[in-house]
Design a protein around this motif. Structure first.
Motif, PDB file in Angstrom:
ATOM      1  N   ASP A 298       0.841  -1.218   0.000  1.00 38.87           N
ATOM      2  CA  ASP A 298       0.000   0.000   0.000  1.00 38.87           C
ATOM      3  C   ASP A 298       0.871   1.260   0.000  1.00 38.87           C
ATOM      4  N   GLU A 301       2.270   1.704  -3.382  1.00 33.27           N
ATOM      5  CA  GLU A 301       1.171   2.032  -4.308  1.00 33.27           C
ATOM      6  C   GLU A 301       0.886   3.535  -4.248  1.00 33.27           C
ATOM      7  N   LYS A 302       0.864   4.064  -3.012  1.00 38.95           N
ATOM      8  CA  LYS A 302       0.604   5.501  -2.861  1.00 38.95           C
ATOM      9  C   LYS A 302       1.681   6.323  -3.559  1.00 38.95           C
TER      10      LYS A 302
END
Ligand SMILES: Nc1ncnc2c1ncn2[C@@H]1O[C@H](COP(=O)(O)OP(=O)(O)OP(=O)(O)O)[C@@H](O)[C@H]1O
Ligand SMILES: O=c1ccn([C@@H]2O[C@H](COP(=O)(O)O)[C@@H](O)[C@H]2O)c(=O)[nH]1
Length: 334
Positions: A298, A301-302
């Motif tokens: 995550d 991904e950001k």
């Protein structure tokens, strides 16, 4: 990793990794923080020691009532009364000192209430290096992530043959270190792997850095391109590796449903000989993956650094998608 396609590769790395930790600077291996049961117990006992030391100096542990009133009562209840002329001069300074002392003491107690019971572990962290060992201008690092059994090793083997990457599996390096005679981390690694827990990052980051250094030193003509498979599995590893070893270009994330991963791992377990390819360890590995490793995906991904690939189709089909997505992300020459 697929045992058939990657066994030769594993052999080579077993040999290489056997030498890596021999050169490991001991100063770089700091006392580990709470990752795995063994380490946690060690830290728990030292925390308890620190806590009890703190209690010795913590005024909150002392009786809150000072014996003033008893002393006062005793002096009024027995013996001759003190000489009248001196009473104010002796008594009030005494009260003032106690009042000031109590005030200061209460202030200290209140401030201590907000302090952590155990000092932060920040002091144990390795000293920060100003620059990573390898520059991303010279060395390409791709992290390869996905749940246990998603097919990371299978895809890495294909990327090695087609694009000349060097494949470094963090799990393989740890298993090799575990088997190395005389390794001081053997027991710790064994326990972590069985429990699906994360080995303290200092060990894994150093193993990876050593393996990269050896590859670059020994294979002069090989492209300096690395697939770091099954790493980073925890945020601290991600930060540390990029800070001290090399920033990663991107993350290949193989997305696979748990039921399919479980089926693959149970099948692999029939022949792999891995201590963690069994129902109990697999359950624990899934849990670690969801709770500890998915936040890493995550995070990247950001930052827009993740290439997410559906890992459910056949290996050929997954590889075709991998090729296309990598070309799109990195251009023809990667
Ligand atoms: N696309 C696929 N379809 C079906 N089976 C696959 C696929 N990819 C890999 N497998 C099989 O699943 C098992 C796990 O694959 P692999 O070892 O590559 O996974 P991994 O993500 O590296 O696992 P681990 O994280 O446990 O090392 C192997 O037996 C492999 O042959
Ligand atoms: O960075 C890492 C990578 C792996 N581990 C431990 O090894 C096992 C097996 O890893 P595979 O990638 O499946 O081969 C994993 O469950 C962890 O216990 C680790 O601690 N840190």
């Amino acid at each position: 990793m697929h045992p058939m396609t990657a066994s030769a590769h594993r052999q080579a790395w077993r040999k290489l990794a056997a030498s890596t930790l021999r050169n490991l600077p001991r100063s770089s291996i700091r006392p580990p923080t709470a990752h795995c049961g063994l380490v946690f117990r060690r830290n728990a006992s030292s925390s308890a020691r620190l806590w009890s030391q703190q209690q010795k100096v913590n005024p909150a542990a002392r009786p809150t009532k000072l014996p003033t009133s008893n002393t006062a009562r005793r002096s009024y209840s027995s013996g001759a009364p003190p000489p009248k002329g001196n009473q104010n001069i002796k008594f009030w300074p005494f009260v003032a000192v106690i009042a000031l002392g109590s005030g200061g003491y209460m202030l200290l107690v209140n401030r201590r209430k907000d302090m952590p019971a155990v000092p932060s572990a920040a002091g144990l962290a390795a000293p920060a290096k100003s620059t990573p060992t390898f520059s991303p201008k010279d060395v390409t690092v791709l992290f390869v992530l996905g749940g246990p059994g998603a097919g990371k090793g299978t895809q890495c083997a294909r990327l090695v043959s087609e694009y000349g990457f060097t494949h470094l599996s963090a799990g393989d390096l740890l298993r090799a270190e575990q088997e190395r005679p005389g390794s001081e981390f053997g027991e710790l690694i064994k326990q972590c792997i069985k429990d699906g827990a994360i080995v303290p990052m200092e060990v894994t980051v150093q193993l990876l850095e050593n393996a990269m250094t050896e590859t670059i030193k020994n294979k002069h003509n090989a492209p300096k391109k690395f697939l770091i498979d099954g790493f980073p599995r925890k945020m601290d590893q991600a930060f540390k590796f990029e800070e001290v070893v090399c920033p990663a270009r991107l993350v290949l994330f193989y997305d696979c449903p748990e039921a399919e991963m479980e089926r693959r791992l149970m099948e692999r377990g029939k022949t792999s000989g891995r201590a963690d390819d069994n129902a109990e360890s697999i359950r624990k590995r899934f849990r670690t993956f969801i709770e500890t490793s998915m936040p890493v995906v995550d995070h990247y991904e950001k930052e827009g650094r993740v290439v997410k690939i559906d890992a459910t189709p056949t290996p050929d089909s997954v590889f075709q998608t991998t090729r296309e997505r990598l070309t799109k992300a990195l251009g023809d020459k990667f």
